[in-house]
Scaffold this motif. Structure first.
Motif, PDB file in Angstrom:
ATOM      1  N   SER A   1       8.709   1.375  -8.708  1.00  8.93           N
ATOM      2  CA  SER A   1       8.738   0.230  -7.593  1.00  8.93           C
ATOM      3  C   SER A   1       7.857  -0.769  -8.472  1.00  8.93           C
ATOM      4  CB  SER A   1       7.986   0.627  -6.472  1.00  8.93           C
ATOM      5  OG  SER A   1       8.613   1.810  -6.023  1.00  8.93           O
TER       6      SER A   1
ATOM      7  N   LYS B 180       1.097  -4.782   3.807  1.00 11.86           N
ATOM      8  CA  LYS B 180       2.564  -3.946   4.071  1.00 11.86           C
ATOM      9  C   LYS B 180       1.949  -2.704   3.756  1.00 11.86           C
ATOM     10  CE  LYS B 180       5.771  -2.204   2.736  1.00 11.86           C
ATOM     11  NZ  LYS B 180       5.943  -0.842   2.834  1.00 11.86           N
TER      12      LYS B 180
ATOM     13  N   VAL C 202       0.942  -1.226  -0.023  1.00 12.16           N
ATOM     14  CA  VAL C 202      -0.015   0.034   0.022  1.00 12.16           C
ATOM     15  C   VAL C 202       0.804   1.215   0.103  1.00 12.16           C
ATOM     16  CG1 VAL C 202      -1.856   1.082   1.257  1.00 12.16           C
ATOM     17  CG2 VAL C 202      -1.577  -1.300   1.336  1.00 12.16           C
TER      18      VAL C 202
ATOM     19  N   GLU D 261       5.614  12.212 -13.411  1.00 11.55           N
ATOM     20  CA  GLU D 261       4.787  12.387 -12.475  1.00 11.55           C
ATOM     21  C   GLU D 261       5.434  12.789 -11.342  1.00 11.55           C
ATOM     22  OE1 GLU D 261       3.603   8.966  -9.852  1.00 11.55           O
ATOM     23  OE2 GLU D 261       1.384   9.442 -10.397  1.00 11.55           O
TER      24      GLU D 261
ATOM     25  N   TRP E 221       1.301   5.771   0.666  1.00 13.75           N
ATOM     26  CA  TRP E 221       0.808   6.556   1.611  1.00 13.75           C
ATOM     27  C   TRP E 221      -0.162   7.614   1.293  1.00 13.75           C
ATOM     28  CZ3 TRP E 221       1.916  11.172  -0.944  1.00 13.75           C
ATOM     29  CH2 TRP E 221       2.875  11.063  -1.991  1.00 13.75           C
TER      30      TRP E 221
ATOM     31  N   LEU F 133      -0.180   1.773 -10.741  1.00 16.25           N
ATOM     32  CA  LEU F 133       0.983   2.725 -10.599  1.00 16.25           C
ATOM     33  C   LEU F 133       0.712   4.135 -10.931  1.00 16.25           C
ATOM     34  CD1 LEU F 133       3.043   0.131 -12.804  1.00 16.25           C
ATOM     35  CD2 LEU F 133       2.825   0.229 -10.137  1.00 16.25           C
TER      36      LEU F 133
ATOM     37  N   GLU G  48       5.844   2.631   4.812  1.00 12.76           N
ATOM     38  CA  GLU G  48       6.303   2.988   6.116  1.00 12.76           C
ATOM     39  C   GLU G  48       6.157   4.448   6.262  1.00 12.76           C
ATOM     40  OE1 GLU G  48       7.349   2.000   2.926  1.00 12.76           O
ATOM     41  OE2 GLU G  48       9.292   2.821   2.355  1.00 12.76           O
TER      42      GLU G  48
END
Ligand code: NAD
Length: 488
Positions: free
Chosen positions: A239, A182, A156, A392, A158, A258, A185
């Motif tokens: 990623s 997950k 996931v 982006e 942020w 994405l 962070e």
């Protein structure tokens, strides 16, 4: 609510096999409040060994209970979790306000939709079934079964932490899978609080597990684990590409949501006020950190100046401030690092010949002193060849371009490696339909902004991703189809 009213005292735990636990290493990381730049909470940081335990617990729960739980029972548990979540929406909204810098009014509005995500799939799953096929060989009875995949890893980002976790978790569980989540962070806290509700909702231990920590090694341990059948990932395109490559080793199913560089096409016959309101929202909402925002603003030459006059007037009046102020429309970005990335693009744009213009002066203001705050901005004088039109940026900035003909507008809109969404503003219904066909993107909106909802599929073309999130398609994507050929 104040920070101390909604935050836990000790480090935020992992959730493994129904228990809130520290990481095996005991290591923690700090979640930062972007509006102040100060530490907000400590979080236990998982390592590959914790991921191993979480995946093991999910496998055990899948084999021992969840795969054979009746659809009606799965549905009831999702509904119960929806009720428990609804009762916590206010507190969770404050947690994301502090952890992600979301203005409290917007945070409430987003999270109010969370229970509905669970309810939608609680209903949808009851209609999930295979079909009987009238095959040409009449010595056979042929039918299909829709089966769960097993363990799904949900990774996931942020920008909408709990909302996106729910959009991944609800269809996966509804289809009969067990999950390891997950969270990012950068914004882990609200998902940990979701984990605190799952036992009360009646989910057996191990059906839902949560591991916190960085993409590498925590997310990538999930991607590489051969026991994980599917990865559902939302995040940046680079990623996503790495995950695509790593998942190939075990031929995992993938949903990839994405990045985007979506275009908004504003024709001269459009309702300009409506189009201006959407462009304004694309800059201001979540400080522009929205994957589906139309960050390339294509204006028909004859109305471009009038459009920009209206948009600039609105941008000058936007209320930027601390996210806990109910009047704040635009808070900080999610982190100083994200704001620094946007500032870098201002320099890149200038070097390319575009002119960035800010519409609010934050200099000297004490309530926006954290370097995660940025004003709303537009790039003027850009061409579609520039990096600021191709990459982006993920902040409160749109790149403005002008066009003379419909063909030129379509060519610019489609000249991108992305294909997440697009908007078209026109009062000519025939032209609108031509644009719907001509634009290559996963969602095309006519005379309205890109606002996805749980009941309609969302997912990009080209490098914006693979598969769909939301809608019944997400539920189907979380199943596998078995064909049964029964000799008579
Ligand atoms: P990110 O790619 O940095 O991280 C997303 C998640 O992936 C995080 O949990 C991170 O820890 C994890 N991760 C990173 N590298 C990994 C790896 N190698 N293996 C496994 N996990 C890994 O993205 P972000 O900065 O958190 O989010 C912003 C991006 O998300 C933007 O590009 C935005 O467009 C995209 N996004 C897309 C959608 C969509 O629906 N298409 C929705 C929201 C956000």
């Amino acid at each position: 609510m104040k920070r101390e009213d909604v935050l836990r005292k000790g480090p935020y735990p992992l959730l493994i096999e129904g228990k809130e636990v520290p990481s095996l290493s005991g290591k923690t990381f700090t979640s930062i409040d972007p509006s102040t730049g100060r530490a907000l909470a400590e979080v236990y940081e998982a390592g590959p060994e914790d991921v191993d335990l979480a995946v093991g617990a999910a496998c055990k729960a899948f084999e021992s209970t969840w795969r054979s739980t009746l659809p009606r029972e799965r549905s009831k548990k999702l509904m119960k979790l929806a009720d428990l979540l609804a009762a916590r929406v206010e507190a969770l909204s404050w947690i994301e306000c502090y952890d992600a810098g979301k203005p409290i009014a917007a945070s409430r509005a987003w999270l109010a939709g969370g229970p509905g995500t669970l309810e939608f799939y609680a209903g949808c799953l009851l209609g999930l079934s295979g079909e009987t096929l009238d095959v040409s060989d009449k010595t056979l009875m042929d039918f299909t079964l829709r089966e769960p995949l097993g363990v799904c890893g949900l990774i996931v980002p942020w920008n909408f932490p709990l909302s996106i976790a729910l959009l991944k978790m609800a269809p996966a569980l509804a289809a009969g899978n067990c999950v390891v989540i997950k969270p990012s962070e950068v914004t882990p806290l609200s998902t940990v609080e979701l984990g605190a509700l799952v036992a009360e909702a009646g989910f057996p231990p191990g059906v839902i597990n949560i591991v916190n920590g960085p993409g590498d090694p925590v997310g990538s341990a999930l991607v590489r684990d051969p026991r994980v059948a599917k990865i559902s990932f939302t995040g940046g395109t680079e990623s996503g590409k790495r995950i695509f490559r790593e998942a190939a080793d075990t031929v995992k199913r993938l949903t990839l949501e994405l990045g985007g560089k979506s275009a908004s096409l504003v024709f001269a016959d459009a309702d300009l006020d409506k189009a201006v309101a959407v462009a304004y929202t694309d800059i201001v909402r979540n400080s522009g950190q929205v994957c589906g925002a139309c960050t390339r603003l294509l204006l028909e030459e004859s109305v471009a100046d009038a459009f920009l006059d209206k948009l600039e007037a609105k941008l000058r009046a936007v209320k930027i401030g601390p996210p806990e102020d109910p009047a704040t429309e635009m808070g900080p970005l999610v982190s100083s690092a994200q704001a620094a990335k946007v500032r870098k693009y201002l320099e890149i744009g200038k070097a390319e010949g575009a002119t960035p213009k800010a519409y609010v002066d934050l200099a000297g203001r004490s309530d926006t002193a954290s370097d995660a705050f940025l004003p709303p901005m537009l790039f003027h004088g850009a061409t579609n060849a520039m990096r600021v039109a191709r990459e982006e940026i993920f902040g409160p900035v749109l790149t403005v371009m002008r066009f003379r003909t419909e063909a030129e507008a379509v060519a610019i809109a489609n000249d991108t490696r992305y294909g997440l969404a697009a908007c078209v503003f026109t009062r000519d219904a025939t032209r609108a339909m031509r644009m719907v066909r001509a634009i290559s993107a996963g969602t095309v909106c006519v005379n309205t902004g890109v606002r996805s909802s749980v009941d309609a599929p969302f997912g990009g073309f080209r490098e914006s991703g693979i598969g769909k999130e939301r809608g019944k398609e997400a539920l189907l994507d979380d199943t596998q189809l078995k064909n049964v050929r029964y000799g008579l």
